[in-house]
Design a protein around this motif. Sequence first.
Motif, short mmCIF file in Angstrom:
data_model
loop_
_atom_site.label_atom_id
_atom_site.label_comp_id
_atom_site.label_asym_id
_atom_site.label_seq_id
_atom_site.Cartn_x
_atom_site.Cartn_y
_atom_site.Cartn_z
N LEU A 260 3.35 1.73 -14.14
CA LEU A 260 2.64 1.08 -13.03
C LEU A 260 1.82 -0.11 -13.51
O LEU A 260 1.42 -0.95 -12.71
N TYR B 30 0.89 2.94 -4.91
CA TYR B 30 1.98 3.40 -5.79
C TYR B 30 2.43 4.80 -5.38
O TYR B 30 1.62 5.60 -4.90
N CYS C 164 -2.69 6.14 -5.89
CA CYS C 164 -1.34 6.50 -6.33
C CYS C 164 -1.03 7.92 -5.83
O CYS C 164 -1.81 8.84 -6.03
N GLN D 143 8.04 3.61 -1.82
CA GLN D 143 6.66 3.27 -1.49
C GLN D 143 6.57 2.67 -0.09
O GLN D 143 5.62 2.92 0.65
#
Length: 577
Positions: free
Chosen positions: A576, A545, A512, A526
């Motif tokens: 998430l 992410y 992430c 993204q």
Amino acid sequence: MIRKYFQAQNSITIISIRFCSAAIQSKPKLSYYHRIEGEPFKYNTIGELLQNAAEKYGEKVSLVTYSEKKRISFAETFEKADCLASSLMNIGLKRGDRVAIWSPNYEFWYISMMAIARAGLVCVTLNPAYTINELNYCLEKVGIKAVIAPEVFRTQKYFDMLTQSLKKEASSKILLEHIIIYGNQKLPGAFNFDDLIKSSSENDKRKINELQASISPDSGAMIQFTSGTTGKPKATLLSHFGMVNNSYFIGLRNGFHKKDYKLCIPLPLFHVGGCIISLLGSLHHGRTLVFPAPHFDGEAMLRSIVDENCNFFAGTPTFCVDLLAKQKLLNLPLPEIEMACLGGADLSPQIVKDLTEVLKVKRITSVYGMTETSSAVFQTLPEDNNQSVEEYVGVVGNNVEAKVIDKKGNLVPFGQPGELCIRSKVNMIKYWNEPEKTKETLGEDGWLKTGDQFILNENGYGKICGRLKDMIIRGGENIFPKEIEDFLNTHGNILESQVIGVPDKRMGEEVCALFRLKDQTKLLTQEDIKNFCQGTLAHFKIPRYTIIVSEFPKTPSGKIQKSRFGKFFKNQLDNLK
């Protein structure tokens, strides 16, 4: 009076002695464990290990590559390895030169590793997902003279990228001299793998056999790249001695010496789990290896288990998640699976339950180790039940010392967390051309700092309770954030980035990226980040992410505090899940 005085003094003395004894007994025992059991170390090279296996097991099948529909015996492996070894020397490679294998799992990977060892060269294992930038870094880092690779695999055009590296300007440090391509075509500027094997003469092979006596088990055998806190991979040099002995003792705990296991191995060979635990482990005990596919493929793995009647498999918890899902879909008539050897991430109770119920695995064993320790240094014992792997990574390995220390380097009591350190003959020799980083990790006293926060019990069992470093473990792949952060920061609209791992049921952790924008009106998605990273970062390093933030939590001195991210960005991170 005198008698009473001495009686009193004696009484006091006795009380003092008892008090000291109680104090000694109440002192906590400290986290140090040395396991000495079984056989002594073996003083052999990988080349000798192969030759012994060929002489002992002969025509027994050494390797089945299921996707290639190939089978090769121990004797044939030895024969081909020596043919290739002599040809590598005939094209100008010399003892100690670095030769890389850049490929997914194929039969030629196995033969190449054995040939490199028999020729007294150093095998460099490269991740087949590397981009050309990552390839060039590795080529320059250790001065690779030759690379063995397929022409292409999926979207990876290995020959084209290697050709580009050869054409780099003369000012570069790249020393690549030879490209060896496995495949049917004969490509300009490259040797054909099969042609090299065919070109070897009986006299050439005799020279390779004579060479073995001069190759020391203490010399470097393999370089594997492992990421470091600087973001650039470190080149870990492993010895013949460490690789041969670690693979042998791991095999003993798995019972390879007692049962004729047929091993289904989906693990990538460029990792220690694939090439040391599996490949070398099979040579010690004459066990057949089965490679289901060049890369992990759940269906191919299941079908290879059925068709080849495999009763053992190795992998990671991530592999198991996919394997279980595929079996629930296909419901194939699996043979009895005696054992699954798993490592690379923690095992959840659900995975253990599903392995026993869905795949009917009788015994599950876990391992813990790292590249710097030539693979596993903790492993469950044969008598352990399947539930033990849910809590522990196993018990200290044979002839291995383990200790857990605090920030000052002092031992902590058993059962308390600290940094795990390992001392053993299986530890790495060094980081290639990085003496300072070597000293940071491997002390003059032989203790190797793992960087993992660990709890060691008095009985030698241990468990990981966190990582001292920021490493992300995604499906068994070790990823260090700084490399990704450094690249993201080159984006025209990223002011500052931080990369963390977030929990994921399948992969264990996912990457992430959190970043601040220079221009808040130009948002980055993204997909934008994915497109920006492709071609420069390997696919497993590309953030799954992305979160745009306005600021990062910092210390009074201005340092970013990743330890506060969970609380600081709780809402964004919760979204998430």
